[in-house]
Design a protein around this motif. Structure first.
Motif, PDB file in Angstrom:
ATOM      1  N   ARG A   1       0.847  -1.186   0.000  1.00  0.00           N
ATOM      2  CA  ARG A   1       0.000   0.000   0.000  1.00  0.00           C
ATOM      3  C   ARG A   1       0.888   1.243   0.000  1.00  0.00           C
TER       4      ARG A   1
ATOM      5  N   SER B   1       1.206   5.599  -0.488  1.00  0.00           N
ATOM      6  CA  SER B   1       0.484   6.863  -0.396  1.00  0.00           C
ATOM      7  C   SER B   1       1.442   8.016  -0.676  1.00  0.00           C
TER       8      SER B   1
ATOM      9  N   THR C   1      -2.304  -1.208  -3.676  1.00  0.00           N
ATOM     10  CA  THR C   1      -3.172  -0.050  -3.457  1.00  0.00           C
ATOM     11  C   THR C   1      -2.331   1.215  -3.431  1.00  0.00           C
TER      12      THR C   1
ATOM     13  N   SER D   1      -2.645   5.556  -3.203  1.00  0.00           N
ATOM     14  CA  SER D   1      -3.467   6.737  -2.956  1.00  0.00           C
ATOM     15  C   SER D   1      -2.600   7.983  -3.110  1.00  0.00           C
ATOM     16  N   THR D   2      -3.130   8.955  -3.816  1.00  0.00           N
ATOM     17  CA  THR D   2      -2.395  10.202  -4.091  1.00  0.00           C
ATOM     18  C   THR D   2      -3.257  11.393  -3.710  1.00  0.00           C
ATOM     19  N   GLU D   3      -2.694  12.317  -2.940  1.00  0.00           N
ATOM     20  CA  GLU D   3      -3.404  13.534  -2.561  1.00  0.00           C
ATOM     21  C   GLU D   3      -3.271  14.587  -3.652  1.00  0.00           C
TER      22      GLU D   3
END
Length: 341
Positions: A125, A127, A283, A285-287
């Motif tokens: 995961r 990020s 997985t 996730s990118t802000e």
């Protein structure tokens, strides 16, 4: 308890000829040149071994992954000082190894007890966060540390060194050439314990902007079964022949195939471990900022037009009206001046 580096190394588990009995990858015997093993010393965990298999996972399944048969060697434990026997498994981002040092990510670990077959499914995961002004995250590795955890560890050890005059971390003591606390010095031991109990060390270690973590799903079953004890004993006799573990094992072998004493010995010492990916997906996730500078200006202009009835065209019209009024007043003033003269 406190111990110096040489004591940790000599008293801890030895990988070859001790703790590691067999290794398989995708149900095939591991090639020694394709599994890199590095040892590091930890005050809390003893000898730590970082395994970096030079294999690339191409699929998942029951017979896939990295499998180890491990020996906890409980017969070498002192029951007075060690109430139980187990191994700790840590999962660390392999990319951090390229920057040097020995990193143990203690936030992602699980406990392996003997007499069990452990299966660890790993899911990657990642990020990515936005840095200032959206958050207080920083880029790791940097000049201070490789990870946020290493930054915290260095800060804690620096505080202990400044307060107690020594540190209780063997690895930090070796890397920085600072004094390791003396196990026989009660004052140093009380000082270190007081700091750990208070837990009031304030460190400037912001979170990382880019972070890779590994979620673990841990399942375990009773092992070995009674029926599998005889063939396992024969395998171990051949594998451990000539070693201390082999001698101890021979003392527990009898002529009976299903010997309760041999089964109890295996269940109190052996761990079967399998580590594999739960899937080939990961997985991420990118802000992203909901409002950037252009959207902020557009939103402010839209709200002004909605509530005040103003727009860019209206502002130009107001400015044009102002210049027109100034021009009219100036013309009127000139006309009065010409009439008086």
């Amino acid at each position: 308890s406190l111990a110096n580096e040489s004591e940790v190394i000599s008293l801890g588990h030895q990988w070859q000829g001790g703790m590691m009995i067999s290794c398989r990858y995708d149900d095939v015997i591991c090639e020694r040149t394709r599994v890199k093993t590095e040892r590091s010393s930890s005050q809390h965990y003893g000898n730590c071994y970082t395994l970096t298999p030079k294999y690339r996972a191409t699929r998942t399944g029951v017979n896939r992954g990295f499998s180890l048969l491990l020996n906890v060697e409980t017969y070498e434990y002192g029951s007075i000082y060690v109430p139980d026997a187990a191994l700790e498994l840590f999962v660390t981002d392999p990319h951090l190894r390229a920057f040097g040092g020995s990193i143990i990510d203690t936030t992602h670990h699980t406990r392996l007890t003997p007499g069990q077959s452990h299966t660890i499914l790993i899911h990657e995961r990642s990020s990515v966060k936005k840095s200032w002004p959206y958050s207080d995250c920083v880029e790791y590795p940097n000049g201070r540390a490789l990870t946020q955890q290493e930054c915290q560890t260095k800060c804690d050890n620096y505080f202990k060194l400044r307060t107690c005059g020594c540190v209780d971390d063997v690895e930090y003591s070796v890397e920085t050439a600072v004094s390791l606390c003396n196990p026989d010095n009660d004052e140093q031991k009380r000082c270190i314990q007081a700091i750990e109990v208070a837990d009031q060390v304030s460190c400037d270690c912001p979170p990382a902007c880019e972070l890779t973590e590994y979620d673990m799903t841990h399942s375990q079953t009773k092992w070995p079964l009674d029926a599998s004890t005889p063939p396992l004993m024969r395998f171990l006799s051949e594998r451990l022949n000539g070693t201390k573990s082999g001698v101890i094992l021979a003392l527990h072998r009898t002529s009976r195939d299903l010997d309760p004493r041999a089964t109890a010995f295996l269940r109190s010492n052996l761990i079967r471990l399998t580590v594999r990916l739960d899937s080939m997906e990961k997985t991420m996730s990118t802000e992203r900022p909901v409002y950037d500078a252009e959207k902020v200006v557009g939103s402010v202009g839209g709200l002004m037009g909605l509530y005040l009835g103003l727009s860019a065209l209206s502002l130009f019209e107001v400015v044009d009206l102002g210049f027109s009024l100034l021009g009219a007043l100036q013309s009127r003033a000139l006309l009065r001046f010409s009439r008086t003269h």
